[in-house]
Scaffold this motif. Structure first.
Motif, PDB file in Angstrom:
ATOM      1  N   GLU A 181     -21.522  38.748 -18.132  1.00  0.00           N
ATOM      2  CA  GLU A 181     -20.591  38.074 -19.196  1.00  0.00           C
ATOM      3  C   GLU A 181     -20.544  38.656 -20.532  1.00  0.00           C
ATOM      4  OE1 GLU A 181     -22.660  34.007 -17.038  1.00  0.00           O
ATOM      5  OE2 GLU A 181     -22.901  34.454 -19.132  1.00  0.00           O
ATOM      6  N   SER A 182     -21.445  38.907 -21.017  1.00  0.00           N
ATOM      7  CA  SER A 182     -21.567  39.524 -22.632  1.00  0.00           C
ATOM      8  C   SER A 182     -20.803  40.792 -22.554  1.00  0.00           C
ATOM      9  CB  SER A 182     -22.854  39.420 -23.084  1.00  0.00           C
ATOM     10  OG  SER A 182     -23.897  40.250 -22.661  1.00  0.00           O
ATOM     11  N   VAL A 183     -21.068  41.702 -21.758  1.00  0.00           N
ATOM     12  CA  VAL A 183     -20.535  43.057 -21.701  1.00  0.00           C
ATOM     13  C   VAL A 183     -19.487  43.290 -20.771  1.00  0.00           C
ATOM     14  CG1 VAL A 183     -21.248  45.578 -21.428  1.00  0.00           C
ATOM     15  CG2 VAL A 183     -23.003  43.901 -22.299  1.00  0.00           C
ATOM     16  N   GLY A 184     -19.493  42.614 -19.679  1.00  0.00           N
ATOM     17  CA  GLY A 184     -18.158  42.788 -18.574  1.00  0.00           C
ATOM     18  C   GLY A 184     -17.228  41.938 -18.757  1.00  0.00           C
ATOM     19  N   GLY A 185     -17.400  40.947 -19.458  1.00  0.00           N
ATOM     20  CA  GLY A 185     -16.271  40.044 -19.984  1.00  0.00           C
ATOM     21  C   GLY A 185     -16.071  38.761 -19.048  1.00  0.00           C
ATOM     22  N   ALA A 186     -16.735  38.657 -18.092  1.00  0.00           N
ATOM     23  CA  ALA A 186     -16.683  37.570 -17.324  1.00  0.00           C
ATOM     24  C   ALA A 186     -17.100  36.311 -17.925  1.00  0.00           C
ATOM     25  CB  ALA A 186     -17.278  37.777 -15.929  1.00  0.00           C
ATOM     26  N   ALA A 187     -16.244  35.233 -17.668  1.00  0.00           N
ATOM     27  CA  ALA A 187     -16.539  33.787 -18.187  1.00  0.00           C
ATOM     28  C   ALA A 187     -17.993  33.348 -17.379  1.00  0.00           C
ATOM     29  CB  ALA A 187     -15.537  32.737 -17.719  1.00  0.00           C
ATOM     30  N   THR A 188     -18.000  33.669 -16.348  1.00  0.00           N
ATOM     31  CA  THR A 188     -19.499  33.238 -15.482  1.00  0.00           C
ATOM     32  C   THR A 188     -19.705  34.663 -14.598  1.00  0.00           C
ATOM     33  OG1 THR A 188     -18.770  31.039 -15.540  1.00  0.00           O
ATOM     34  CG2 THR A 188     -20.654  31.659 -13.896  1.00  0.00           C
TER      35      THR A 188
END
Length: 319
Positions: A181-188
């Motif tokens: 989430e925090s690095v990859g950018g996924a919401a979940t």
């Protein structure tokens, strides 16, 4: 140019492989000490044969070595629990730390994605082997299409999972999920690890599923290929196992994935990876360990490179 002296805490598979990489490929880094707790470990024996200072008294033993005062960076390849104490002591001593455990005391760092954002951090966390392999793919997708959900499955040979890996399974899933989430950018994000007991041992395989809000398949595919090439720049055995796959999903299918009462239609992106180890200390199937040590080495080299550039002009070192 004088190279920055570094130490490694942890004389197991990861620590020993990292030592070999530093000896063979360290450009701006010099391995000064390998630290363990088992005086009979193969890693410490190998380090002694190679002329590297050793101690089997853990961090306290490292601090007692004469070379400790000259060490600028310490790699921690122990366990999440042990790293908590190590981080406190090393920070108090003014040492920069690269954490190869899932402790996540410092910010997450994935060299191909966000390393330059955290090069001044006193403690840098390398996430997990699964995170290093899969988060770049999630980031590649998210930079061209919003990622509502990302799930990764890291399958590694049971023989390449040592005591530290097995003791940190919970931390692996939690740390990797957060970093998706925090690095990859996924919401979940969700992470799963599989220890495969197959004989002969299989290479590390990673599967990445992303549910996006639309997006152009060709743009997503191109972004993924660029990212794979970037990671392969410091992990040569990193590659796509097959072509990127796409599937349009209706609202009900997306709602089931998201466990939501309703959801908009979306695009499912499936990516299949393989990571082959370089064989420096470990067999080729241990790509899960090789990607961690390769990422840590890349991070440390970049940290030193930046610090050299930032020296005042009159204090630049001369090669």
């Amino acid at each position: 140019m004088d190279r920055t002296k570094v130490a490694i805490i942890g004389s197991g598979n990861i620590g020993t492989d990292l030592m070999i990489k530093l000896l063979r490929h360290g450009r701006q880094l010099e391995i000064a000490a390998l630290v363990g707790v088992d005086p009979e470990s193969d890693g410490l024996a190998r380090a002694r044969r190679l002329g590297v200072a050793t101690t089997h008294d853990g961090l306290d033993g490292l601090r007692a070595l004469p070379v400790y005062q000259d060490i600028g960076i310490v790699f921690d390849a122990t366990s999440a629990g042990a790293h908590i104490r190590h981080a406190e002591v090393l920070q108090a001593d003014g040492k920069r730390v690269i954490d190869l455990t899932p402790a996540a005391v410092g910010p997450y760092a994935v060299p191909a994605v966000n390393l330059d954002q955290h090069l001044d951090a006193p403690n840098l966390n390398m996430v997990t082997c699964g995170g290093q392999a899969t988060i770049p793919i999630v980031a590649a997708v998210s930079r061209v299409a919003p990622v509502r959900y990302a799930e990764i499955v890291a399958s590694i040979a049971s023989k390449s999972a040592g005591p530290g890996t097995r003791a940190n399974i919970d931390e692996f899933t939690e740390t990797t999920s957060r970093a998706i989430e925090s690095v990859g950018g996924a919401a979940t994000g969700k992470a799963i690890i599989v220890l495969n007991p197959a004989e002969p041992p299989l290479m590390m395989r990673d599967t990445v599923y992303c549910l996006t809000d639309g997006g152009e398949p060709e743009a997503i595919r191109a972004s993924i290929h660029r990212m794979v090439a970037s990671v392969a720049g410091y992990v040569p055995g990193y590659r796509l196992k097959q072509d990127v796959q796409f599937e349009s999903l209706d609202a009900d299918a997306c709602a089931a994935i998201l466990r939501a009462p309703t959801a908009a239609p979306g695009l499912k992106v499936s990516v299949f990876l393989e990571v082959e180890g370089a064989g420096h200390y470990l067999p080729a199937y241990a790509g899960n360990l090789d990607i961690m040590t390769s990422a840590a080495l890349a991070a440390a080299e970049r940290m030193v490179e930046l610090s050299q550039r930032e020296l005042p002009q009159g204090k630049q070192e001369v090669a």
